[in-house]
Write an enzyme that holds these catalytic residues in place. Structure first.
Site, PDB file in Angstrom:
ATOM      1  N   LYS A 129       0.810  -1.218   0.000  1.00 23.57           N
ATOM      2  CA  LYS A 129       0.000   0.000   0.000  1.00 23.57           C
ATOM      3  C   LYS A 129       0.842   1.266   0.000  1.00 23.57           C
ATOM      4  O   LYS A 129       0.394   2.317  -0.442  1.00 23.57           O
ATOM      5  CB  LYS A 129      -0.972  -0.023   1.169  1.00 23.57           C
ATOM      6  CG  LYS A 129      -2.036  -1.103   0.948  1.00 23.57           C
ATOM      7  CD  LYS A 129      -3.134  -1.097   1.971  1.00 23.57           C
ATOM      8  CE  LYS A 129      -4.218  -2.088   1.592  1.00 23.57           C
ATOM      9  NZ  LYS A 129      -3.761  -3.498   1.710  1.00 23.57           N
TER      10      LYS A 129
HETATM   11  C1  LIG Z   1      -4.403  -4.573   1.109  1.00 23.37           C
HETATM   12  C2  LIG Z   1      -3.625  -5.852   1.006  1.00 23.37           C
HETATM   13  C3  LIG Z   1      -3.986  -6.872   0.092  1.00 23.37           C
HETATM   14  C4  LIG Z   1      -5.229  -6.790  -0.768  1.00 23.37           C
HETATM   15  O1  LIG Z   1      -5.130  -5.816  -1.762  1.00 23.37           O
HETATM   16  P1  LIG Z   1      -6.446  -5.317  -2.549  1.00 23.37           P
HETATM   17  O2  LIG Z   1      -5.970  -4.188  -3.376  1.00 23.37           O
HETATM   18  O3  LIG Z   1      -7.396  -4.897  -1.485  1.00 23.37           O
HETATM   19  O4  LIG Z   1      -6.958  -6.470  -3.328  1.00 23.37           O
HETATM   20  C5  LIG Z   1      -3.184  -7.995   0.009  1.00 23.37           C
HETATM   21  N1  LIG Z   1      -2.087  -8.130   0.792  1.00 23.37           N
HETATM   22  C6  LIG Z   1      -1.710  -7.170   1.668  1.00 23.37           C
HETATM   23  C7  LIG Z   1      -0.508  -7.409   2.505  1.00 23.37           C
HETATM   24  C8  LIG Z   1      -2.457  -6.000   1.806  1.00 23.37           C
HETATM   25  O5  LIG Z   1      -2.083  -5.064   2.696  1.00 23.37           O
END
Ligand SMILES: *Cc1c(COP(=O)(O)O)cnc(C)c1O
Length: 463
Positions: A113
């Site tokens: 993120k």
């Molecule tokens: C947010 C997240 C996901 C999922 O991603 P999306 O964009 O919501 O599909 C997967 N793995 C981790 C470690 C995350 O923080």
């Protein structure tokens, strides 16, 4: 480039108009009126670029209300080796010929993120300054999103962050990551309840339109178009690292929850990036796997949402998914509105058959699969992977085809999910330098009851 809603509102808005917004006024999500097309000559031109410059080229196709010099300065400030650990920003870790992890988790909070949120922090600061405005970001988190937002916004002019989390329910490492921030514009509010209570408070405050206007309340949730756009860049970067020429194809496997990450892969493919398959990997919360296999989208209630060892994928409703369905249904906003207004839906057989044209396939992984994959990867390749990446790798191995390189997006570092790594390998995962004693740092957090008024009072007293 102009943007329209997925639910039929054809009002065209510019990038900076939608930057600070969440949903479109009709409840839809924003998408560009058309995807810019990238031909082989452009790919050739982009192949050797540094990550920040590649980001600038891609963003330029979608942003025409920030001058080019400013945009280039923004991408170069964002994607640096100091923040992301390596000059490549998203390097590949090759497991064996034709199979690699693409590292997206070397930013400040050790999860992918950061890739988008760091850019959002720079864009928000830039745009707020230009408008002479301020923004108070209010959010709820159970872990990754909140910390990524705080590390992106810390010290930024014109922005305050008020982040609600369930008191005592995040892992000690996650709490330490957030609560150790001492920046005056970052406010950690530990609510004496569960994550849903935090989310309900955010909704209640946002629904108080007078309060929202007076205190300039905003969000940074995963439906924000700028976040999605930032993620498109690493699909191009991964493609260039995994291939030698622009006639080759690559497949990506993406650990998925809200469909944000893999939706960026869809956008890259729609632009003309030679992607063979986009593999959606879910955990036991398999709303998306069920959809891609059957064409039925069945939103689950919170009672039906499992708490798993890949917690960042524990979702019952995939908030970004509407964007793909809009494209799948020929951009028929009225139809999308009817489908998503009703909660769940079923595609017709013809519509379901169309999914293959977009390259999507899916699979599912369970706790036992996760443990087995973490063990096998450690034994075979000497690599420790996190639980979400393990879900991805498990499904990738089922969907791999000979001759097409498969890239698995690494969405977090194992240090974030130490308990499950210990269960699988009997060892503690390594921590990046500087984070060894993060739990011992002084904490800056205010504990509040489950009370909308208490949160409003706190905001009032701290803006
Ligand atoms: C947010 C997240 C996901 C999922 O991603 P999306 O964009 O919501 O599909 C997967 N793995 C981790 C470690 C995350 O923080």
């Amino acid at each position: 480039m102009k943007y329209i809603s997925t639910r039929g509102d054809q009002t065209e808005r510019s990038f900076c108009e939608i930057l600070l917004e969440g949903l479109a006024p009709d409840g839809g999500l924003y998408l560009p009126v058309a995807y810019p097309q990238v031909d082989e000559a452009t790919l050739t031109k982009w192949r050797g670029l540094a990550y920040a410059d590649l980001a600038f080229e891609i963003l330029s196709l979608y942003i025409d209300d920030i001058p080019a010099d400013d945009l280039l300065a923004i991408t170069r400030r964002t994607y640096t080796a100091e923040v992301f650990g390596t000059p490549e920003i998203t390097p590949l870790k090759v497991l064996e010929p034709g199979l690699a992890l693409q590292a997206l988790s070397n930013g400040p909070t050790l999860a992918f993120k950061d890739m988008a949120m760091q850019l959002l922090g720079q864009l928000f600061e830039y745009e707020l300054k230009r408008r002479g405005e301020t923004l108070n970001i209010l959010g709820a988190t159970s872990g990754d999103t909140g910390s990524a937002a705080e590390y992106a916004m810390r010290g930024k002019a014109g922005v305050n962050v008020f982040m609600l989390s369930p008191h005592g329910r995040m892992s000690p490492f996650q709490q330490a990551q957030m609560f150790s921030l001492q920046d005056a514009n970052i406010h950690n509010l530990a609510v004496e309840g569960v994550f849903d209570d935090c989310q309900d408070i955010v909704k209640a405050v946002s629904n108080d339109l007078d309060f929202k206007r007076q205190y300039k309340i905003g969000t940074v949730n995963s439906i924000n178009w700028a976040r999605l756009l930032a993620q498109v860049v690493y699909y191009f970067a991964g493609y260039f690292r995994a291939t030698k020429s622009n006639t080759e194809k690559v497949s990506f496997t993406v650990p998925s929850g809200n469909f944000g990450n893999v939706c960026a892969g869809h956008v890259a493919r729609m632009m003309g990036l030679p992607v063979a398959k986009l593999v959606v990997a879910t955990n036991e919360n398999d709303v998306l796997d069920e959809f891609f296999r059957t064409g039925v989208y069945r939103v689950r209630g919170s009672a039906e949402t499992h708490e798993t060892s890949s917690p960042s994928m524990d979702i019952s409703k995939a908030s970004n998914f509407e964007r793909f369905v809009f494209d799948l249904l020929g951009r028929d906003g009225a139809r999308v509105k009817a489908l998503f207004g009703a909660g769940g839906f079923a595609l017709t057989a013809d519509e379901h058959a169309r999914i293959a044209r977009y390259g999507f396939v899916s699979g599912r992984s369970t706790h036992a699969d996760r443990i087995a994959t973490i063990r096998a990867t450690h034994k075979q390749y000497g690599q420790i992977i996190d639980t979400h990446t393990a879900d991805g790798l498990k499904v990738a191995l089922e969907q791999r085809s000979a001759g097409t390189p498969m890239l698995v997006l690494e969405t977090a570092l194992p240090a974030k999910f130490a308990a499950t790594i210990k269960e699988a390998l009997w060892i503690d995962p390594p921590r990046p330098a500087g984070l060894e004693h993060i739990e011992d740092l002084p904490k800056r957090v205010t504990v509040l009851p489950v009370d909308v008024q208490a949160v409003k009072d706190f905001i009032r007293n701290h803006v």
